[in-house]
Design an enzyme around this catalytic site. Structure first.
Site, PDB file in Angstrom:
ATOM      1  N   GLY A 206       2.432   1.152   0.851  1.00  0.00           N
ATOM      2  CA  GLY A 206       1.408   1.881   1.598  1.00  0.00           C
ATOM      3  C   GLY A 206       0.716   1.003   2.615  1.00  0.00           C
ATOM      4  N   ALA A 207       1.493   0.231   3.379  1.00  0.00           N
ATOM      5  CA  ALA A 207       0.907  -0.784   4.256  1.00  0.00           C
ATOM      6  C   ALA A 207       0.835  -0.374   5.719  1.00  0.00           C
ATOM      7  CB  ALA A 207       1.698  -2.084   4.135  1.00  0.00           C
TER       8      ALA A 207
ATOM      9  N   GLY B 134      -4.932   1.824   6.603  1.00  0.00           N
ATOM     10  CA  GLY B 134      -5.976   1.634   5.596  1.00  0.00           C
ATOM     11  C   GLY B 134      -5.967   0.282   4.923  1.00  0.00           C
TER      12      GLY B 134
ATOM     13  N   GLY C 164      -3.852  -1.069   2.829  1.00  0.00           N
ATOM     14  CA  GLY C 164      -2.577  -1.771   2.858  1.00  0.00           C
ATOM     15  C   GLY C 164      -2.355  -2.497   4.165  1.00  0.00           C
TER      16      GLY C 164
ATOM     17  N   SER D 199      -9.250   1.924  -9.227  1.00  0.00           N
ATOM     18  CA  SER D 199     -10.333   2.595  -8.520  1.00  0.00           C
ATOM     19  C   SER D 199     -11.543   2.702  -9.433  1.00  0.00           C
ATOM     20  CB  SER D 199      -9.873   4.006  -8.106  1.00  0.00           C
ATOM     21  OG  SER D 199     -10.959   4.809  -7.708  1.00  0.00           O
TER      22      SER D 199
ATOM     23  N   TYR E  59      -6.350  12.481 -10.630  1.00  0.00           N
ATOM     24  CA  TYR E  59      -6.507  11.232  -9.888  1.00  0.00           C
ATOM     25  C   TYR E  59      -7.077  10.134 -10.790  1.00  0.00           C
ATOM     26  CZ  TYR E  59      -8.067   7.851  -6.394  1.00  0.00           C
ATOM     27  OH  TYR E  59      -8.274   6.695  -5.673  1.00  0.00           O
TER      28      TYR E  59
END
Length: 312
Positions: free
Chosen positions: A21-22, A25, A27, A151, A176
């Site tokens: 996920g880079a 954001g 990442g 998280s 989540y």
């Protein structure tokens, strides 16, 4: 540790990092900082166009950056395995794996390619399988690190083994929170198993606090009262994506980071601030539940750490 910043990242020349996920954001900011420190950085994501833009952005900041982009869809076990094969074919070892990618509180229940609830599958099961497939390359590195993104939401999470895929009852935030609790439990269990088996892998977890990224605007409930109030308070209680990436970068690079540790911001409720050890709620420390989750994950994904380690 109180004032730790990217200026404290040691020189990483010769080190190879993979970040999920880079392309945006947290990442992207993580990749940017590691590239600036001299690491060989492999960005992964689902959009080749975003990947190319991310590389362009990093190279604009660091013209000599050693970076590449690879397509990886964590919602597909086939894509995860294919990426691992491609990586192994061109890399002898992996020094740093940052399991960052995620989706948050999808309004309606969705499923991955393999039939998993989307948040559990993308945020956790895909990363479980990816880490297992990359274990041989991690073991060839000196003091390899794996950083798993959890998280603040883990504090409200519970692993519902009776309905792990939320088929009987789906609630966006509950799913989540479960996925982020699973990531923290996985991180702690990975360290325990690495120690017991002698894998030599150092496992860490981190969370960004309340970081301003696309993950939140793209989530559900943007017309609710709580969302509007949150938007009004955002300047006071949130931080940038670059600041939110600091706990991850600390866990990934600092000599002071302790294997098995969990790091987050040092401000009020860990919403923002410099990296520090983060609060771990009791359910994340349930060794029996963590072992069960590990075994269930191996069954669901068909990927076994022990078998991969033995075959390497």
């Amino acid at each position: 540790m109180t004032d730790w910043t990217t200026a404290d990242i040691p020189f990483l020349s010769g080190k190879t990092a993979v970040i999920t996920g880079a392309t945006g954001g947290l990442g992207y900011e993580t990749a940017l900082a590691l590239a600036g420190a001299g690491a060989i950085v492999i960005l992964t994501g689902r959009s080749d166009a975003k990947g190319l833009r991310a590389i362009e952005g990093i190279c604009n900041r660091f013209p000599n950056a050693l970076i590449a982009y690879e397509n990886l869809d964590l919602a597909s076990l086939a894509s995860v395995a294919d990426f691992a094969r491609r990586f192994a074919a061109s890399n002898e070892q992996l020094d740093l794996l940052i399991n960052n990618a995620g989706v948050m509180a999808l309004p309606k229940r969705q499923e991955t390619t393999d039939g998993f609830e989307m948040q559990l599958g993308t945020n956790y099961l895909g990363h479980y399988a990816l880490t297992a497939w990359l274990l041989p390359m991690l073991r060839r590195a000196k003091a390899p690190r794996v950083v798993n993104l959890s998280s603040l939401a883990h504090r409200s999470g519970a692993i519902n083994f009776d309905d792990l895929q939320s088929r009987r009852s789906y609630r966006p935030w509950r799913a989540y929170c479960q996925s982020k609790l699973a990531m923290l439990m996985f991180s702690l269990e990975l360290q325990r198993r690495s120690d017991a088996a002698g894998w030599g892998v150092h496992s860490f977890a981190a969370h960004p606090g309340y970081a301003r990224t696309d993950l939140i605007p793209n989530g559900p409930g943007t017309n609710t009262l709580s969302w509007r109030v949150g938007r009004l308070l955002q300047p006071l209680i949130s931080q940038s994506a670059a600041e939110g990436a600091l706990p991850t970068l600390f866990a990934a690079t600092s000599p002071a980071a302790e294997p098995g540790g969990y790091y987050g911001p040092n401000g009020f409720y860990e919403l923002k601030g410099a990296p520090m050890p983060a609060k771990i709620v009791p359910q994340a420390k349930d060794f029996a539940a963590a072992a069960m989750l590990w075994d269930v994950s191996a069954t669901l994904t068909g990927v076994s750490f022990d078998e991969i380690a033995a075959a390497a």
